[in-house]
Design an enzyme around this catalytic site. Structure first.
Site, PDB file in Angstrom:
ATOM      1  N   ASN A  63      19.648 -28.388 -25.687  1.00 42.98           N
ATOM      2  CA  ASN A  63      19.179 -27.770 -26.249  1.00 42.98           C
ATOM      3  C   ASN A  63      17.646 -29.515 -26.873  1.00 42.98           C
ATOM      4  O   ASN A  63      18.624 -29.656 -26.766  1.00 42.98           O
ATOM      5  CB  ASN A  63      19.816 -27.050 -28.168  1.00 42.98           C
ATOM      6  CG  ASN A  63      20.498 -27.772 -28.745  1.00 42.98           C
ATOM      7  OD1 ASN A  63      21.278 -28.499 -28.497  1.00 42.98           O
ATOM      8  ND2 ASN A  63      20.500 -27.217 -29.989  1.00 42.98           N
ATOM      9  N   GLU A  65      14.832 -29.716 -29.805  1.00 42.57           N
ATOM     10  CA  GLU A  65      14.117 -29.252 -31.442  1.00 42.57           C
ATOM     11  C   GLU A  65      13.107 -29.482 -31.757  1.00 42.57           C
ATOM     12  O   GLU A  65      12.742 -30.330 -30.960  1.00 42.57           O
ATOM     13  CB  GLU A  65      15.486 -28.760 -32.436  1.00 42.57           C
ATOM     14  CG  GLU A  65      16.163 -28.368 -32.257  1.00 42.57           C
ATOM     15  CD  GLU A  65      17.707 -28.166 -33.358  1.00 42.57           C
ATOM     16  OE1 GLU A  65      17.195 -29.767 -34.138  1.00 42.57           O
ATOM     17  OE2 GLU A  65      18.847 -27.577 -33.106  1.00 42.57           O
ATOM     18  N   CYS A  74      16.056 -23.936 -25.950  1.00 41.13           N
ATOM     19  CA  CYS A  74      17.857 -23.185 -26.093  1.00 41.13           C
ATOM     20  C   CYS A  74      18.236 -24.607 -24.801  1.00 41.13           C
ATOM     21  O   CYS A  74      17.545 -24.515 -24.427  1.00 41.13           O
ATOM     22  CB  CYS A  74      17.793 -22.284 -26.293  1.00 41.13           C
ATOM     23  SG  CYS A  74      17.779 -21.127 -27.559  1.00 41.13           S
ATOM     24  N   GLU A  76      20.883 -23.589 -23.239  1.00 40.95           N
ATOM     25  CA  GLU A  76      20.571 -22.156 -21.173  1.00 40.95           C
ATOM     26  C   GLU A  76      19.228 -22.607 -20.631  1.00 40.95           C
ATOM     27  O   GLU A  76      18.702 -22.757 -19.277  1.00 40.95           O
ATOM     28  CB  GLU A  76      20.685 -21.152 -21.930  1.00 40.95           C
ATOM     29  CG  GLU A  76      22.318 -20.914 -22.382  1.00 40.95           C
ATOM     30  CD  GLU A  76      22.167 -21.071 -24.027  1.00 40.95           C
ATOM     31  OE1 GLU A  76      21.385 -21.706 -24.592  1.00 40.95           O
ATOM     32  OE2 GLU A  76      22.735 -20.650 -24.400  1.00 40.95           O
ATOM     33  N   CYS A 115      20.962 -16.793 -27.044  1.00 45.16           N
ATOM     34  CA  CYS A 115      20.061 -15.640 -28.538  1.00 45.16           C
ATOM     35  C   CYS A 115      19.248 -15.195 -26.895  1.00 45.16           C
ATOM     36  O   CYS A 115      19.536 -15.003 -25.840  1.00 45.16           O
ATOM     37  CB  CYS A 115      18.900 -16.703 -28.454  1.00 45.16           C
ATOM     38  SG  CYS A 115      17.958 -17.313 -27.158  1.00 45.16           S
ATOM     39  N   CYS A 118      16.801 -15.958 -24.055  1.00 43.41           N
ATOM     40  CA  CYS A 118      17.834 -16.430 -23.313  1.00 43.41           C
ATOM     41  C   CYS A 118      18.746 -15.739 -22.423  1.00 43.41           C
ATOM     42  O   CYS A 118      18.407 -15.848 -21.110  1.00 43.41           O
ATOM     43  CB  CYS A 118      18.548 -18.057 -23.622  1.00 43.41           C
ATOM     44  SG  CYS A 118      18.623 -19.546 -24.455  1.00 43.41           S
TER      45      CYS A 118
HETATM   46  N1  THU Z   1      20.786 -22.824 -29.821  1.00 40.20           N
HETATM   47  C1  THU Z   1      20.986 -23.238 -28.275  1.00 40.20           C
HETATM   48  O1  THU Z   1      20.738 -24.023 -27.576  1.00 40.20           O
HETATM   49  N2  THU Z   1      21.817 -22.339 -27.074  1.00 40.20           N
HETATM   50  C2  THU Z   1      22.252 -20.684 -28.175  1.00 40.20           C
HETATM   51  O2  THU Z   1      23.070 -20.483 -27.316  1.00 40.20           O
HETATM   52  C3  THU Z   1      21.669 -20.330 -29.280  1.00 40.20           C
HETATM   53  C4  THU Z   1      21.771 -21.471 -30.130  1.00 40.20           C
HETATM   54  C5  THU Z   1      20.108 -23.523 -30.322  1.00 40.20           C
HETATM   55  C6  THU Z   1      18.995 -23.561 -30.927  1.00 40.20           C
HETATM   56  C7  THU Z   1      18.673 -24.840 -31.890  1.00 40.20           C
HETATM   57  O3  THU Z   1      18.788 -25.489 -31.558  1.00 40.20           O
HETATM   58  C8  THU Z   1      20.509 -25.073 -32.587  1.00 40.20           C
HETATM   59  O4  THU Z   1      21.277 -23.925 -31.270  1.00 40.20           O
HETATM   60  C9  THU Z   1      20.339 -23.878 -34.208  1.00 40.20           C
HETATM   61  O5  THU Z   1      20.490 -22.925 -33.812  1.00 40.20           O
END
Ligand code: THU
Length: 160
Positions: A63, A65, A74, A76, A115, A118
């Site tokens: 991920n 941010e 994310c 994925e 999510c 994704c």
């Molecule tokens: N996140 C992912 O990278 N993949 C997921 O399947 C769920 C959430 C990340 C998004 C954000 O950077 C952090 O997790 C918290 O939600």
């Protein structure tokens, strides 16, 4: 009704990590290792996603941010977009997802689950691949893997 036994999701199963085949275990291990490459200073929730290609090779993402929280990407999506840039979108056969971090299980659930966005991104990969994609989600304690497929994760999807 328990989602694990819900007949609407017949392809969902949970396997102890020790009972995965060596390829699956390596894939989940790579996703866990990829959490170390997350840029997640805001959530401190580090997610790794590793794609398995048809030739057995792997490609990971984590991920990414942003200070404007909603712009965060994310793991994925990063992995799949990066595979696309490498010209390998059509070669994906599986994806493993793992997470390490401060968010509580009450927020994230027991298994790291893709999510909604994704899932739609995965659906695009299914279209390009011409076949369903296995999805392996590691539990928070790292001991179990929930297995399903991209199609099962997004029934009646737009574009599928
Ligand atoms: N996140 C992912 O990278 N993949 C997921 O399947 C769920 C959430 C990340 C998004 C954000 O950077 C952090 O997790 C918290 O939600």
């Amino acid at each position: 009704m328990n989602a694990e036994t819900d007949p609407v999701l017949p392809t969902v199963s949970v396997t102890p990590i020790d009972e995965l085949n060596p390829n699956e275990r390596a894939l989940v291990g790579a996703a866990l290792a990829a959490t170390a490459t997350a840029y997640a200073p805001y959530s401190r929730f580090h997610v790794g996603a590793t794609l398995l290609f048809a030739d057995g090779s792997r490609h990971s993402g984590a991920n990414f941010e942003n200070v404007s929280y909603g712009l965060s990407l994310c793991a994925e999506t990063v992995a799949i977009a990066s595979a696309s840039s490498a010209g390998r979108l059509h070669e994906i056969v599986a994806i493993a997802i793992a997470a390490v971090g401060e968010l509580e299980a009450a927020v994230t659930g027991d298994f790291i689950a893709p999510c909604g966005r994704c899932r739609q991104v995965l659906a695009e990969a299914v279209t390009i691949c011409g076949h369903d994609i296995e999805v392996l989600m590691l539990s928070r304690d790292g001991q179990r893997v929930r297995k399903t497929t991209a199609r099962a994760l997004l029934p009646l999807a737009f574009g599928l």
